[in-house]
Scaffold this active site. Structure first.
Site, PDB file in Angstrom:
ATOM      1  N   HIS A 329       0.820  -1.219   0.000  1.00 18.79           N
ATOM      2  CA  HIS A 329       0.000   0.000   0.000  1.00 18.79           C
ATOM      3  C   HIS A 329       0.847   1.259   0.000  1.00 18.79           C
ATOM      4  O   HIS A 329       2.068   1.229   0.204  1.00 18.79           O
ATOM      5  CB  HIS A 329      -0.946  -0.007   1.204  1.00 18.79           C
ATOM      6  CG  HIS A 329      -0.257   0.054   2.546  1.00 18.79           C
ATOM      7  ND1 HIS A 329       0.053   1.240   3.180  1.00 18.79           N
ATOM      8  CD2 HIS A 329       0.158  -0.933   3.377  1.00 18.79           C
ATOM      9  CE1 HIS A 329       0.631   0.984   4.343  1.00 18.79           C
ATOM     10  NE2 HIS A 329       0.703  -0.323   4.489  1.00 18.79           N
ATOM     11  N   CYS A 348       2.950  -5.092   6.909  1.00 19.60           N
ATOM     12  CA  CYS A 348       2.623  -4.835   5.505  1.00 19.60           C
ATOM     13  C   CYS A 348       3.799  -4.148   4.815  1.00 19.60           C
ATOM     14  O   CYS A 348       4.758  -3.716   5.458  1.00 19.60           O
ATOM     15  CB  CYS A 348       1.368  -3.981   5.394  1.00 19.60           C
ATOM     16  SG  CYS A 348      -0.151  -4.866   5.787  1.00 19.60           S
TER      17      CYS A 348
END
Length: 446
Positions: A329, A348
């Site tokens: 992301h 992440c």
């Protein structure tokens, strides 16, 4: 299984053999290289060293362009395991012949000035293949500067040609340690079952870079921010299924319990300031003041952050369903991409210049050009765009690898996982070796 262990054990035994007087090594490759084995013999040509950027890379586009300029060779492809095995054997040969010399930590080097340790540095760089024998004389001249740049590029350092403390420290890592890194990387790849496609994405966690690979060539490379040492990013294989524009962020329960709760105890207005809402099991909003923020219990609610410039996921999320619930992301803290140390997430992978990656993933869908992606983000509406064909993605943990141009790369073992893996592998190999000789368990190794 036993054959795989035998290769690794053989490399380790070869590397621990007695040192010989001959410390000469012939090498190959770009920006630093693989020591050649005695059987290889010939000394190949060395390409030009990497060029230092004239101005600092200060935008997502310039950072990704600078990263791509380093090499178009993939970190991970179908030949990676064999090349790492070859590199380990070559480094073992170098270890048997004495390894490389140690550079004193207080050594001084200045371009155009004769120094006391210039010859020692020259010997060190020749042995690792960063300097050719025909350039092995003189003081700290341009040849040495170029060789230092090659070495720095191979070890993830800024290719300045200056002998910084970090550069000296990397030069003084023993050849035995480098072999152990190659062994660990090889062992990891032995357990991977990745479906390489014409197009795929690789995130190498220790290198903190992501690569978009097409027809066996890296066409995009991006800086990434991966998990903190206490919250490491996992290794995995998956498929990228969609690109989400203007995503919301559903806060993981562990973060809600440990971090959101702590903020709320100190500042009851924290959620509203962060554009977050609390939802029940049916996704219905509930009053934050009715929630137990003591942090002593697992949350029985969900915290979700609305999309916008404040959102922790930034403007783009790349979905890749997996058992770890991690993804790639954007971020609202893009300044962190300028840092050399990029282990700062909860697991992440935050991607620099992620809109460019999104455009590459959607390139088979003409309606989703980069301009269309930018326009949709500017519109502010949450939108999920399915990719027309799933793109394989692998998050790998390689602290050592060799690319197709014979360049051997090393990175720091940020998560301290190499030795743990090798110790576990040695224990497993010993177990099966003993089992093979026991009548009650011999069937286990058949």
């Amino acid at each position: 299984m036993l054959m795989r262990h035998a290769v690794i054990v053989a490399v380790g035994l070869f590397a621990s053999g007695p040192a010989l007087a001959d410390t000469e090594s012939q090498t190959t490759g770009q920006a630093g290289t693989k020591p050649a084995t005695a059987a290889q013999g010939a000394t190949p040509a060395h390409p030009a060293p990497p060029k230092a950027a004239s101005t600092p890379a200060s935008t997502p586009e310039s950072r990704s362009a600078a990263a791509l300029a380093l090499s178009h060779e993939p970190t991970f492809d179908e030949g990676s395991a064999q090349r790492i095995r070859d590199a380990a054997l070559s480094y073992a040969d170098l270890a048997v012949r004495g390894g490389w010399p140690t550079i004193p930590t207080d050594a001084k080097f200045a371009l155009g000035t004769q120094g006391a340790h210039d010859e020692l540095l020259r010997q060190r760089l020749i042995m690792s293949g960063d300097l050719t024998h025909d350039k092995g004389s003189g003081g700290f001249n341009q040849n040495l500067v170029d060789a230092v740049k090659r070495f720095q590029a191979r070890h993830g350092l800024a290719a300045t040609g200056t002998m910084t403390p970090r550069t000296i420290a990397e030069m003084n890592v023993s050849v035995h340690k480098r072999i152990r890194q190659l062994e660990a990387s090889l062992e990891r790849l032995q357990h991977m079952n990745f479906a390489f496609g014409q197009r795929y994405v690789v995130v190498n966690i220790p290198a903190t870079f992501a690569e978009a690979i097409e027809n066996d060539v890296v066409v995009r490379r991006y800086r990434v921010i991966v998990g903190k040492t206490e919250k490491p990013s996992p290794t995995l294989t998956a498929d990228i299924t969609s690109v989400v524009l203007n995503p919301t962020w559903t806060v993981p329960a562990s973060i809600a319990k440990a971090e959101i709760s702590a903020h709320m105890r100190k500042d009851p207005s924290y959620l509203s300031r962060m554009h977050m809402e609390v939802l029940d099991a049916h996704d219905r909003p509930i009053d934050p003041h009715s929630v137990d923020w003591s942090g002593t219990h697992t949350p029985n609610f969900t915290v979700r952050q609305q999309n916008g410039t404040w959102n922790a996921l930034g403007a783009v999320k790349i979905d890749m369903p997996n058992s770890y619930s991690v993804y790639m992301h954007d971020t609202n803290q893009r300044n962190l991409f300028s840092n050399d140390y990029r282990f700062d997430s909860h697991g992440c992978s935050r991607v620099d210049n992620v809109r460019d990656l999104a455009a590459w993933l959607l390139k088979d869908q003409p309606q989703w050009s980069r301009a269309a992606i930018d326009a949709a983000i500017a519109g502010g509406q949450h939108q999920e765009v399915r990719v027309s064909k799933k793109v394989p993605v692998a998050w790998i943990y390689l602290t050592a690898w060799m690319t197709k141009d014979q360049t051997v790369q090393f990175r720091n073992d940020a998560y301290n996982q190499d030795e743990q893996l090798l110790e576990a592998t040695a224990e497993e190999a010993a177990f099966f070796s003993n089992a093979a000789n026991h009548p009650l368990s011999a069937h286990m190794v058949q």
